[in-house]
Design a protein around this motif. Structure first.
Motif, PDB file in Angstrom:
ATOM      1  N   PHE A 137       4.030  26.723  41.552  1.00 24.36           N
ATOM      2  CA  PHE A 137       5.341  26.714  40.913  1.00 24.36           C
ATOM      3  C   PHE A 137       6.161  27.942  41.264  1.00 24.36           C
ATOM      4  N   GLY A 138       5.483  28.996  41.705  1.00 27.38           N
ATOM      5  CA  GLY A 138       6.162  30.257  41.982  1.00 27.38           C
ATOM      6  C   GLY A 138       6.294  31.071  40.707  1.00 27.38           C
ATOM      7  N   ASP A 139       6.840  32.244  40.859  1.00 26.18           N
ATOM      8  CA  ASP A 139       6.987  33.172  39.738  1.00 26.18           C
ATOM      9  C   ASP A 139       8.265  32.814  38.981  1.00 26.18           C
ATOM     10  N   ILE A 140       8.229  31.697  38.268  1.00 24.58           N
ATOM     11  CA  ILE A 140       9.406  31.163  37.571  1.00 24.58           C
ATOM     12  C   ILE A 140       9.435  31.566  36.099  1.00 24.58           C
ATOM     13  N   GLY A 141       8.492  32.379  35.696  1.00 23.85           N
ATOM     14  CA  GLY A 141       8.386  32.806  34.311  1.00 23.85           C
ATOM     15  C   GLY A 141       7.235  32.095  33.621  1.00 23.85           C
ATOM     16  N   ARG A 142       6.608  32.800  32.713  1.00 21.87           N
ATOM     17  CA  ARG A 142       5.412  32.303  32.036  1.00 21.87           C
ATOM     18  C   ARG A 142       5.650  30.965  31.334  1.00 21.87           C
ATOM     19  N   GLU A 143       6.703  30.871  30.539  1.00 21.66           N
ATOM     20  CA  GLU A 143       6.981  29.644  29.808  1.00 21.66           C
ATOM     21  C   GLU A 143       7.252  28.484  30.758  1.00 21.66           C
ATOM     22  N   ALA A 144       7.998  28.736  31.814  1.00 21.76           N
ATOM     23  CA  ALA A 144       8.320  27.669  32.770  1.00 21.76           C
ATOM     24  C   ALA A 144       7.069  27.174  33.492  1.00 21.76           C
ATOM     25  N   VAL A 145       6.172  28.078  33.864  1.00 20.17           N
ATOM     26  CA  VAL A 145       4.918  27.670  34.513  1.00 20.17           C
ATOM     27  C   VAL A 145       4.093  26.824  33.550  1.00 20.17           C
ATOM     28  N   ARG A 146       4.017  27.246  32.311  1.00 20.83           N
ATOM     29  CA  ARG A 146       3.213  26.512  31.335  1.00 20.83           C
ATOM     30  C   ARG A 146       3.798  25.126  31.065  1.00 20.83           C
ATOM     31  N   LEU A 147       5.099  25.024  30.907  1.00 17.74           N
ATOM     32  CA  LEU A 147       5.709  23.713  30.654  1.00 17.74           C
ATOM     33  C   LEU A 147       5.619  22.813  31.886  1.00 17.74           C
ATOM     34  N   ALA A 148       5.811  23.381  33.066  1.00 15.02           N
ATOM     35  CA  ALA A 148       5.652  22.587  34.289  1.00 15.02           C
ATOM     36  C   ALA A 148       4.220  22.073  34.403  1.00 15.02           C
ATOM     37  N   SER A 149       3.267  22.883  33.981  1.00 15.37           N
ATOM     38  CA  SER A 149       1.856  22.475  34.010  1.00 15.37           C
ATOM     39  C   SER A 149       1.585  21.344  33.036  1.00 15.37           C
ATOM     40  N   VAL A 150       2.219  21.370  31.874  1.00 20.12           N
ATOM     41  CA  VAL A 150       2.057  20.280  30.908  1.00 20.12           C
ATOM     42  C   VAL A 150       2.562  18.980  31.530  1.00 20.12           C
ATOM     43  N   ARG A 151       3.695  19.050  32.212  1.00 14.72           N
ATOM     44  CA  ARG A 151       4.250  17.849  32.859  1.00 14.72           C
ATOM     45  C   ARG A 151       3.271  17.264  33.874  1.00 14.72           C
ATOM     46  N   VAL A 152       2.698  18.115  34.704  1.00 17.31           N
ATOM     47  CA  VAL A 152       1.760  17.637  35.721  1.00 17.31           C
ATOM     48  C   VAL A 152       0.514  17.047  35.070  1.00 17.31           C
ATOM     49  N   ALA A 153      -0.036  17.740  34.075  1.00 21.94           N
ATOM     50  CA  ALA A 153      -1.244  17.256  33.405  1.00 21.94           C
ATOM     51  C   ALA A 153      -0.997  15.894  32.755  1.00 21.94           C
ATOM     52  N   LEU A 154       0.123  15.750  32.067  1.00 19.00           N
ATOM     53  CA  LEU A 154       0.446  14.455  31.457  1.00 19.00           C
ATOM     54  C   LEU A 154       0.624  13.384  32.518  1.00 19.00           C
ATOM     55  N   GLY A 155       1.247  13.733  33.640  1.00 22.38           N
ATOM     56  CA  GLY A 155       1.410  12.783  34.728  1.00 22.38           C
ATOM     57  C   GLY A 155       0.080  12.324  35.286  1.00 22.38           C
ATOM     58  N   LEU A 156      -0.865  13.238  35.422  1.00 23.96           N
ATOM     59  CA  LEU A 156      -2.202  12.867  35.897  1.00 23.96           C
ATOM     60  C   LEU A 156      -2.896  11.926  34.913  1.00 23.96           C
ATOM     61  N   LEU A 157      -2.767  12.227  33.629  1.00 26.10           N
ATOM     62  CA  LEU A 157      -3.361  11.347  32.617  1.00 26.10           C
ATOM     63  C   LEU A 157      -2.726   9.963  32.647  1.00 26.10           C
ATOM     64  N   LEU A 158      -1.412   9.923  32.794  1.00 24.34           N
ATOM     65  CA  LEU A 158      -0.718   8.636  32.832  1.00 24.34           C
ATOM     66  C   LEU A 158      -1.160   7.818  34.047  1.00 24.34           C
ATOM     67  N   ASP A 159      -1.222   8.467  35.197  1.00 24.07           N
ATOM     68  CA  ASP A 159      -1.672   7.777  36.411  1.00 24.07           C
ATOM     69  C   ASP A 159      -3.087   7.223  36.229  1.00 24.07           C
ATOM     70  N   ALA A 160      -3.968   8.040  35.667  1.00 20.88           N
ATOM     71  CA  ALA A 160      -5.354   7.614  35.470  1.00 20.88           C
ATOM     72  C   ALA A 160      -5.432   6.471  34.451  1.00 20.88           C
ATOM     73  N   ALA A 161      -4.645   6.548  33.387  1.00 25.02           N
ATOM     74  CA  ALA A 161      -4.658   5.485  32.381  1.00 25.02           C
ATOM     75  C   ALA A 161      -4.122   4.179  32.958  1.00 25.02           C
ATOM     76  N   GLU A 162      -3.100   4.269  33.771  1.00 31.47           N
ATOM     77  CA  GLU A 162      -2.537   3.056  34.385  1.00 31.47           C
ATOM     78  C   GLU A 162      -3.515   2.431  35.390  1.00 31.47           C
ATOM     79  N   ALA A 163      -4.330   3.263  36.027  1.00 27.96           N
ATOM     80  CA  ALA A 163      -5.282   2.780  37.021  1.00 27.96           C
ATOM     81  C   ALA A 163      -6.565   2.238  36.384  1.00 27.96           C
ATOM     82  N   ALA A 164      -6.791   2.591  35.124  1.00 32.80           N
ATOM     83  CA  ALA A 164      -8.045   2.199  34.458  1.00 32.80           C
ATOM     84  C   ALA A 164      -8.072   0.717  34.113  1.00 32.80           C
TER      85      ALA A 164
END
Length: 164
Positions: A137-164
């Protein structure tokens, strides 16, 4: 509490998991439980979310998720094999269908040339195996990195749930 896009993603994860009869767990380091918090902000999440592990320290990753200490010593906590072991450990310990993990460097300190601030590894474990993702993500600030990470993690869960 969360930005609208995160709320929408969390709702989609819960709805998809519920429709498919799937259970979930999270294993989080740099997000400190934000993925689980986003999921539990959704009414009805208790039907699918079993638990969330906040394993900020290496010792917690080892003790709670079964990540081998040697794996962390060899690769560091922010690495693909550690993210994969975290997700697999959470899935095994909780006895759930899907588990997502997040381990990274949110900043502002803690980065290096090899592992800069904003580097985050993710994994999602299911009965089909473990899927890994990495984002810089780059050095975009602590809060921005954490929120961007939540988005990716949720996206991975959604993809896995849809594939299940």
């Amino acid at each position: 509490m969360f930005p609208e896009d995160i709320q929408t993603l969390a709702e989609a994860v819960i709805a998809t998991a519920a429709a498919r009869g799937l259970t979930l767990a999270t294993a989080e380091s740099c997000t400190g439980g934000l993925v689980a918090a986003a999921l539990t902000a959704v009414p009805g999440s208790s039907a699918v979310l079993d638990r969330g592990f906040v394993t900020y320290s290496n010792a917690a990753k080892t003790r709670l998720l079964g990540v081998p200490a040697e794996l962390i010593d060899r690769n560091g906590a922010v690495a693909q094999p550690v993210a994969e072991a975290m997700a697999a450990g959470a899935r095994d310990d909780a006895g759930v269908d899907l588990a997502v993990s997040v381990t990274g460097i949110a900043g502002p300190g803690g980065g290096s040339a090899d592992k800069p601030v904003g580097l985050v590894h993710f994994a999602c474990a299911s009965k089909a195996g473990v899927r890994h993702a990495v984002h810089r993500f780059g050095d975009i600030g602590r809060e921005a990195v954490r929120l961007a990470s939540v988005r990716v993690a949720l996206g991975l869960l959604l993809d896995a749930a849809e594939a299940a």
